[in-house]
Design a protein around this motif. Structure first.
Motif, mmCIF file in Angstrom:
data_model
loop_
_atom_site.group_PDB
_atom_site.id
_atom_site.type_symbol
_atom_site.label_atom_id
_atom_site.label_comp_id
_atom_site.label_asym_id
_atom_site.label_seq_id
_atom_site.Cartn_x
_atom_site.Cartn_y
_atom_site.Cartn_z
ATOM 1 N N VAL A 373 -4.421 7.375 -3.218
ATOM 2 C CA VAL A 373 -4.792 8.722 -2.806
ATOM 3 C C VAL A 373 -6.125 9.065 -3.444
ATOM 4 O O VAL A 373 -6.320 8.854 -4.648
ATOM 5 C CB VAL A 373 -3.714 9.754 -3.213
ATOM 6 C CG1 VAL A 373 -4.144 11.159 -2.804
ATOM 7 C CG2 VAL A 373 -2.378 9.396 -2.604
ATOM 8 N N ALA A 374 -7.035 9.573 -2.668
ATOM 9 C CA ALA A 374 -8.353 9.930 -3.187
ATOM 10 C C ALA A 374 -8.225 10.917 -4.340
ATOM 11 O O ALA A 374 -7.455 11.874 -4.284
ATOM 12 C CB ALA A 374 -9.204 10.523 -2.071
ATOM 13 N N GLY A 375 -8.977 10.658 -5.388
ATOM 14 C CA GLY A 375 -8.976 11.553 -6.543
ATOM 15 C C GLY A 375 -7.874 11.294 -7.538
ATOM 16 O O GLY A 375 -7.808 11.971 -8.569
ATOM 17 N N ARG A 376 -6.994 10.313 -7.265
ATOM 18 C CA ARG A 376 -5.910 10.003 -8.196
ATOM 19 C C ARG A 376 -5.999 8.534 -8.603
ATOM 20 O O ARG A 376 -6.407 7.688 -7.801
ATOM 21 C CB ARG A 376 -4.550 10.270 -7.552
ATOM 22 C CG ARG A 376 -4.332 11.705 -7.114
ATOM 23 C CD ARG A 376 -2.962 11.864 -6.480
ATOM 24 N NE ARG A 376 -2.772 13.202 -5.899
ATOM 25 C CZ ARG A 376 -1.710 13.552 -5.193
ATOM 26 N NH1 ARG A 376 -0.717 12.670 -5.003
ATOM 27 N NH2 ARG A 376 -1.621 14.765 -4.687
ATOM 28 N N THR A 378 -5.263 4.763 -9.014
ATOM 29 C CA THR A 378 -4.508 3.771 -8.241
ATOM 30 C C THR A 378 -4.490 2.471 -9.010
ATOM 31 O O THR A 378 -5.521 2.039 -9.535
ATOM 32 C CB THR A 378 -5.146 3.543 -6.862
ATOM 33 O OG1 THR A 378 -5.125 4.766 -6.118
ATOM 34 C CG2 THR A 378 -4.398 2.472 -6.079
ATOM 35 N N THR A 448 -9.883 5.144 -9.680
ATOM 36 C CA THR A 448 -9.731 6.389 -8.929
ATOM 37 C C THR A 448 -10.732 6.380 -7.783
ATOM 38 O O THR A 448 -11.957 6.423 -8.013
ATOM 39 C CB THR A 448 -9.971 7.609 -9.831
ATOM 40 O OG1 THR A 448 -9.010 7.607 -10.900
ATOM 41 C CG2 THR A 448 -9.841 8.899 -9.036
ATOM 42 N N ALA A 452 -11.358 9.265 0.684
ATOM 43 C CA ALA A 452 -10.300 8.693 1.518
ATOM 44 C C ALA A 452 -10.926 7.771 2.562
ATOM 45 O O ALA A 452 -12.119 7.844 2.840
ATOM 46 C CB ALA A 452 -9.512 9.808 2.197
ATOM 47 N N GLU A 479 -6.597 13.409 -0.409
ATOM 48 C CA GLU A 479 -5.865 14.139 -1.445
ATOM 49 C C GLU A 479 -5.189 15.360 -0.817
ATOM 50 O O GLU A 479 -5.810 16.088 -0.022
ATOM 51 C CB GLU A 479 -6.811 14.568 -2.562
ATOM 52 C CG GLU A 479 -6.123 15.234 -3.732
ATOM 53 C CD GLU A 479 -7.089 15.530 -4.871
ATOM 54 O OE1 GLU A 479 -6.609 15.925 -5.938
ATOM 55 O OE2 GLU A 479 -8.314 15.371 -4.651
ATOM 56 N N THR A 480 -3.947 15.554 -1.167
ATOM 57 C CA THR A 480 -3.189 16.711 -0.653
ATOM 58 C C THR A 480 -3.400 17.893 -1.577
ATOM 59 O O THR A 480 -3.151 17.803 -2.782
ATOM 60 C CB THR A 480 -1.688 16.377 -0.562
ATOM 61 O OG1 THR A 480 -1.511 15.228 0.264
ATOM 62 C CG2 THR A 480 -0.925 17.553 0.004
ATOM 63 N N SER A 482 -2.919 21.036 -3.806
ATOM 64 C CA SER A 482 -1.749 21.495 -4.555
ATOM 65 C C SER A 482 -1.278 22.820 -3.957
ATOM 66 O O SER A 482 -2.094 23.682 -3.586
ATOM 67 C CB SER A 482 -2.102 21.694 -6.029
ATOM 68 O OG SER A 482 -2.550 20.475 -6.578
#
Length: 483
Positions: A373-376, A378, A448, A452, A479-480, A482
């Protein structure tokens, strides 16, 4: 004791004192080794690892160990040490086969200054800069200790020799006390000793707190045109390096290509010739083709600010060229980007498979990836087996267990080495070696992804002195937000 004998004793004592005083001066510049540097170069069709032990301060013998790796053809190279820019007169011939077989020679760098270790294969000549330090002057506190000690000893001996003359003996005793006091005081207030440092590259970093993985992430870069000055990947600032790519003639698929890279400072236009060895190389070059192929090579320095490398383009199209380097001092890690157009049939290759198993170099490579996930962060891991058994004899390459090179999506939403919108990244597995000094069966990386979309990923390890590359296609989800 007669007067004549006392004079004779005085002369002997004086000569001994002078000898003790001058002897330290003779060894005041005694040299100490200044370190070892390890560097990998791509010299023509050969990959060579050189371990250079810099000569002591003031110059002298310089051992060099040459280790061939990869599919180096049989033959030999020549080595010589010359003052910077000089021409070798009596090069030493070194065999470069088989892979993994080291050969040591002793070169001579007899004076302080900048020297070139010249490595030639008959068609290309690499120049590796080595600095020979000048002898350091003896610190003042050392002279104070020596002079004070000699003065104290001489005065004490003289006082004992003239003890029948109380006034003179007392005076000499006072002088001896002053000398000893000076020596002791100088020794006490002396600065703490420091270990000799060298121009050699730093040892590999210890495992990072986040799981033993470290690396260099890329970012989108401005456009770059082949054969024209390339824009640096780093933000425009003093010290950023610009790379200009040149070829001796037309670049054609299936024909070996000699690529020259000229390095200049983007702020001043001056030639950049202050690169530091990092991760066992002056320049790490990733060349990514339109067929999804990766060449991770290490150009040779041929002159101040100029590097060259031989490539073997397999298909026509635009090749992305990414040069990683570090400038000495506060220049920091930099990545500069350019591109090269190659004539010939276009690629018909399909995208590499995603996570899962595949066969490579006689091994089974099982690729795993946590949810991307983009920004997290991996985690990407590869586990190697051979005939169902874990592979535990992977060799360290460039000071680490493995490398992960990635290319992100371009303007069309897919990785494109010729599109400046495709971000580049390079991540390291810094896990410690096992008891036998080897790695495996798994190498793992944490990264990271900034954007996406589809990413091309290449995992590289070394086994039997050969680099094994595992290509992977990885889709990174947006990224979803929040809730």
């Amino acid at each position: 004791m007669t007067e004549r004998r006392r004079r004779r004793v005085g002369v002997v004592v004086l000569l001994a004192a002078l000898g003790a005083l001058l002897a330290p001066a003779a060894i005041a510049h005694e040299s100490t080794p200044v370190g070892v540097q390890r560097i990998e170069i791509s010299l023509g069709a050969r990959e060579l690892v050189l371990t250079i032990t810099a000569p002591p301060e003031g110059g002298g013998r310089m051992p060099v160990v040459v280790l061939p790796r990869g599919d180096a053809p049989p033959g030999a190279v020549t080595l010589a040490a010359v003052p910077a820019g000089g021409t070798p007169t009596s090069p030493v011939t070194v065999p470069v086969a088989p892979a993994g077989q080291p050969h040591q020679v002793a070169l001579d760098a007899g004076t302080p200054g900048v020297w070139d270790v010249v490595v030639a294969d008959g068609t290309q000549v690499a120049r590796i800069p080595v600095t020979v330090a000048a002898p350091a002057p003896t610190p003042g506190w050392v002279w104070a200790v020596r002079v004070g000690a000699v003065l104290g000893i001489v005065a004490l001996i003289a006082a004992l020799a003239l003890r029948h003359r109380p006034r003179v003996a007392v005076s000499l005793g006072a002088v001896a006390a002053v000398g000893v006091t000076v020596a002791v005081t100088a020794a006490v207030v002396a600065p703490p000793a420091t270990s000799a440092t060298s121009a050699a590259p730093a040892a590999p970093m210890p495992p990072a707190a986040s799981g033993g993985h470290a690396g260099h992430a890329g970012m989108a870069m401005p456009p770059a045109d082949p054969m024209l000055p390339a824009m640096p990947m780093t933000m425009p600032a003093a010290g950023a390096v610009t790379v200009t790519a040149r070829t001796a003639g037309p670049a054609t698929a299936g024909v070996p290509l000699d690529l020259a890279l000229d390095l200049t400072d983007s702020s001043t236009g001056a030639v950049v010739d202050d690169l530091a060895i990092h991760d066992d190389a002056l320049v790490h070059l990733a060349v990514i083709g339109p067929d999804g192929g990766l060449a991770h090579v290490h150009p040779i320095r041929t002159a101040p600010g100029r590097y060259e490398v031989r490539l073997a383009p397999s298909v026509g199209g635009r090749y992305g060229v990414f040069a990683e380097m570090e400038r000495a001092g506060d220049g920091g890690h930099q990545v500069a980007r350019t591109a090269v157009d190659v004539a010939g049939p276009a690629s018909t290759a399909v995208a590499a498979p995603g996570p899962g198993g595949r066969d490579v170099a006689g091994m089974r490579a099982g690729v795993t990836a946590s949810e991307a996930v983009a920004g997290r962060p991996t985690r990407v891991g590869v586990t190697f087996t051979e005939n169902g058994a874990p592979v535990t004899d992977l060799q360290g390459w460039l000071g680490m267990a493995g490398h992960l090179v990635l290319l992100g999506p371009g303007a069309a939403g897919v990785p494109d080495p010729g599109d400046p919108a495709s971000a580049f990244g390079h991540v390291h597995d810094m896990s410690p070696a096992g008891p036998a000094g080897t790695y495996g069966p798994e190498v793992a990386f944490e990264h990271t992804f900034a954007r996406a979309g589809r990413h091309e990923v290449w995992v590289q390890v070394q086994r039997d002195w050969q680099v094994v590359t595992v290509p992977v296609t990885l889709d990174v989800a947006p990224e979803t937000p929040s809730p």
